[in-house]
Scaffold this motif. Structure first.
Motif, PDB file in Angstrom:
ATOM      1  N   ASN A  38       0.897  -1.392  -0.138  1.00 20.38           N
ATOM      2  CA  ASN A  38      -0.046   0.094   0.212  1.00 20.38           C
ATOM      3  C   ASN A  38       0.740   1.393   0.194  1.00 20.38           C
ATOM      4  O   ASN A  38       0.414   2.354   0.256  1.00 20.38           O
ATOM      5  N   LEU A  44       2.956   3.283   7.892  1.00 19.83           N
ATOM      6  CA  LEU A  44       1.824   2.350   7.968  1.00 19.83           C
ATOM      7  C   LEU A  44       1.981   1.178   9.098  1.00 19.83           C
ATOM      8  O   LEU A  44       3.134   0.719   9.022  1.00 19.83           O
ATOM      9  N   TRP A  89       0.751  -2.439  10.066  1.00 26.05           N
ATOM     10  CA  TRP A  89      -0.123  -3.509   9.411  1.00 26.05           C
ATOM     11  C   TRP A  89      -0.068  -4.584  10.768  1.00 26.05           C
ATOM     12  O   TRP A  89       0.723  -4.732  11.274  1.00 26.05           O
ATOM     13  N   ASP A  92      -4.219  -6.528   2.393  1.00 31.29           N
ATOM     14  CA  ASP A  92      -4.275  -5.322   1.603  1.00 31.29           C
ATOM     15  C   ASP A  92      -4.098  -4.042   2.028  1.00 31.29           C
ATOM     16  O   ASP A  92      -3.868  -3.153   1.389  1.00 31.29           O
ATOM     17  N   ASP A  93      -4.746  -3.745   3.341  1.00 30.95           N
ATOM     18  CA  ASP A  93      -4.662  -2.438   3.929  1.00 30.95           C
ATOM     19  C   ASP A  93      -4.040  -2.559   5.229  1.00 30.95           C
ATOM     20  O   ASP A  93      -4.230  -3.370   6.065  1.00 30.95           O
TER      21      ASP A  93
END
Length: 130
Positions: free
Chosen positions: A53, A80, A82, A92-93
């Motif tokens: 991502n 980010l 995770w 995915d995100d």
């Protein structure tokens, strides 16, 4: 082990971070890559997850010191976090995202305070509560 080394040599200049909570997992990224690859050293030729991502090259990765399932990655201006608990299913995100005022060049998860992450960008450092 030799298969693992040959797998890592497929990319130009990779960085690797080990998971201190679960030594079977490694996170790796190419110097100019847009993704973080999670490897299981028991089956090193097949990535168990790919964190894709990012919008710019990944500059840093840090495993959570308190959990084997959380990892922070940083790119051009975003950090980010995770949750990789669902491996080997696709991830995915990220579960959290933070946008900085400049290119993040370092990320570190505090070992003694697992609710805090430090990021560095430009001439600044920010300490973020997760």
């Amino acid at each position: 082990f030799i298969n693992f080394l040959s797998y890592l040599k497929q990319w130009y200049q990779r960085r690797v971070r080990g998971n201190k909570q679960d030594p079977n997992y490694l996170a790796t990224m190419a110097t100019d890559g847009l993704e973080v690859i999670i490897l299981d050293v028991r089956v090193p030729c097949t990535p168990v997850a790919s964190l894709k991502n990012h919008t710019a090259c990944v500059n840093g990765i840090a495993w959570a010191p308190h959990s084997s399932c959380h990892i922070c990655s940083a790119d051009d201006q975003q950090a980010l976090i995770w949750d990789i608990q669902q491996m080997p299913r696709p991830i995915d995100d990220p579960i959290l995202a933070y946008r900085a005022d400049g290119e993040i060049n370092q990320v570190q998860w505090a070992a003694g305070q697992p609710d805090w992450i430090a990021i560095c960008y430009n001439n600044s450092m920010e300490i973020l509560r997760v």
